[in-house]
Design a protein around this motif. Structure first.
Motif, short mmCIF file in Angstrom:
data_model
loop_
_atom_site.label_atom_id
_atom_site.label_comp_id
_atom_site.label_asym_id
_atom_site.label_seq_id
_atom_site.Cartn_x
_atom_site.Cartn_y
_atom_site.Cartn_z
N ASN A 59 39.23 37.85 49.00
CA ASN A 59 38.31 38.75 48.30
C ASN A 59 38.26 38.43 46.82
O ASN A 59 37.40 37.68 46.37
N ILE A 60 39.18 38.96 46.06
CA ILE A 60 39.06 38.85 44.61
C ILE A 60 39.45 37.49 44.05
O ILE A 60 39.12 37.17 42.91
N GLY A 61 40.16 36.67 44.84
CA GLY A 61 40.56 35.36 44.34
C GLY A 61 39.65 34.23 44.77
O GLY A 61 39.88 33.07 44.42
N VAL A 62 38.60 34.53 45.51
CA VAL A 62 37.70 33.51 46.01
C VAL A 62 36.80 33.00 44.89
O VAL A 62 36.25 33.78 44.12
N GLU A 63 36.64 31.69 44.80
CA GLU A 63 35.76 31.10 43.80
C GLU A 63 34.31 31.44 44.13
O GLU A 63 33.86 31.26 45.27
N ILE A 64 33.56 31.89 43.14
CA ILE A 64 32.16 32.28 43.34
C ILE A 64 31.27 31.08 43.12
O ILE A 64 31.25 30.48 42.05
N SER A 65 30.53 30.68 44.16
CA SER A 65 29.69 29.50 44.06
C SER A 65 28.34 29.81 43.41
O SER A 65 27.72 28.95 42.80
N ASN A 66 27.88 31.06 43.57
CA ASN A 66 26.60 31.47 42.99
C ASN A 66 26.86 32.13 41.65
O ASN A 66 27.47 33.20 41.57
N ALA A 67 26.41 31.50 40.56
CA ALA A 67 26.77 31.96 39.21
C ALA A 67 26.40 33.41 38.96
O ALA A 67 27.13 34.13 38.29
N VAL A 68 25.28 33.85 39.49
CA VAL A 68 24.83 35.20 39.22
C VAL A 68 25.76 36.25 39.84
O VAL A 68 25.79 37.39 39.43
N ASP A 69 26.54 35.83 40.84
CA ASP A 69 27.47 36.75 41.49
C ASP A 69 28.84 36.76 40.84
O ASP A 69 29.73 37.50 41.26
#
Length: 358
Positions: free
Chosen positions: A347-357
């Protein structure tokens, strides 16, 4: 992201020092519900791409008529957009107030159900956070509201009032149409766990897997008509096995004598069956979440023995491996570590691939 970990720390530490039984437990639950609602309600208004889209609709919908296409949405999710139009007019387009309202409604529903049925409130809040239900509501506000209404509907499953359950589930479906998947829950929860019931669930899972392409295509044309889904993962996925593992722990530690626990077993089995569709897109895990969110009661019940208020059916089989209170405490400590690891890893440690998110 540290705020999410601070909340988990507060859940555990305050849970250790504040009463968790009797009328005094309400003070712990009040503190938790207020803190969760505060953080969720006052979050940045454009935290994700989804939230930005909702905000754009919120600012514009005040200019549309009550029976416009933007509000009616072809009969899908109409209730949510009507609520947005109502609040947009009341608040002069202040989206933050709308988010605060949604956060309060959700956390009040969670607090009530934990107060009434959880034997270990701090464990319920830990599950609420670590399995992702809390952070889910930061972005997917439409489904989060529908899930909150279904938590209310669950109360009438326990109290065995089918009419009120049905009305609330229809209201949830009016907010988010996929919530109608919860309509069978009242009658499924009443099933006794017998050999025939188990065979029925296995057959339902096998049919879901065998016809998953056809089912996904039907759902796509019925609800996600502008999207095409292809199978991304051929297996059943780790979340499916996680649900099965939770259910297996339930059978080992509790058996079927506790009536409310047996109802929760049925709901989590349905969650596992719906999870079979997740290989196409995580959108389909939303069907799972309508049922899986009640793990906030199921998991704490694993680590508590009968109390004077527990509804028991002595004709059913008890736990095959009964454990004493000390053993249950040790196992609960292990589960706390696993939940925090899961929270950070998925959840909180996952790298976000979509910058807007991000």
């Amino acid at each position: 992201m540290e705020i999410y970990l601070y909340i988990v720390v507060a859940v555990i530490i305050l849970g250790m020092i504040m009463p968790q039984q009797g009328p005094w437990k309400k003070y712990y639950i009040i503190i938790m519900s207020v803190s969760h609602a505060f953080v969720c309600g006052f979050r940045y208004m454009y935290l994700t791409g989804d939230l930005r889209n909702y905000a754009a609709d919120y600012y514009e919908i005040v200019n549309n008529g009550w029976f416009s296409e933007e509000v009616l949405q072809e009969g899908r999710n109409t209730g949510f957009f009507m609520l947005m139009k109502l609040f947009s007019g009341w608040t002069n387009g202040d989206f933050q107030i709308f988010l605060i309202f949604l956060a309060i409604v959700t956390e009040v529903m969670v607090a009530i159900i934990i107060y009434k049925y959880s034997p270990i409130p701090w464990c319920s809040y830990l599950v609420w956070n670590c399995l992702g239900f809390y952070v889910f509501g930061f972005s997917s506000i439409k489904q989060a509201l529908a899930m909150a209404v279904l938590i209310w509907a669950f109360y009438y499953i326990i109290e065995e009032k089918p009419a009120k359950f049905t009305i609330l589930t229809l209201i949830a479906g009016f907010i988010h149409m996929t919530a109608l998947a919860f309509l069978p829950a009242y009658w499924l929860a009443k099933l006794r766990i017998t050999f025939r019931t188990v065979l029925g669930y296995i057959a339902a899972g096998a049919l879901m897997y065998a016809f998953r392409y056809q089912i996904v295509n039907f759902i796509s044309t019925f609800y996600y008509e502008d999207e095409t889904f292809t199978l991304q993962e051929s297996g059943l996925g780790g979340r499916f096995y996680m649900i099965i593992a939770i259910l297996a722990c339930g059978l080992i530690l509790k058996g079927f004598q506790e009536k409310n626990f047996t109802k929760l077993i049925n709901l989590l089995v349905v969650a596992a069956i719906f999870q079979i569709l997740s290989g196409f897109d995580n959108i389909f895990t939303r069907l799972t979440d309508y049922y899986l969110q009640f793990s906030i009661l199921f998991i704490p019940m694993l680590f508590s023995n009968y109390s004077c208020n527990t509804k028991i059916d002595r004709k059913e089989s008890g736990p095959p491996l009964p454990f004493d209170d000390e053993s249950l405490k040790v196992m609960l400590a292990v589960v706390v570590v696993v939940l925090i690891w899961f929270y950070y890893s998925y959840n909180i440690g996952v790298e976000i691939s979509n910058a807007v998110d991000d």
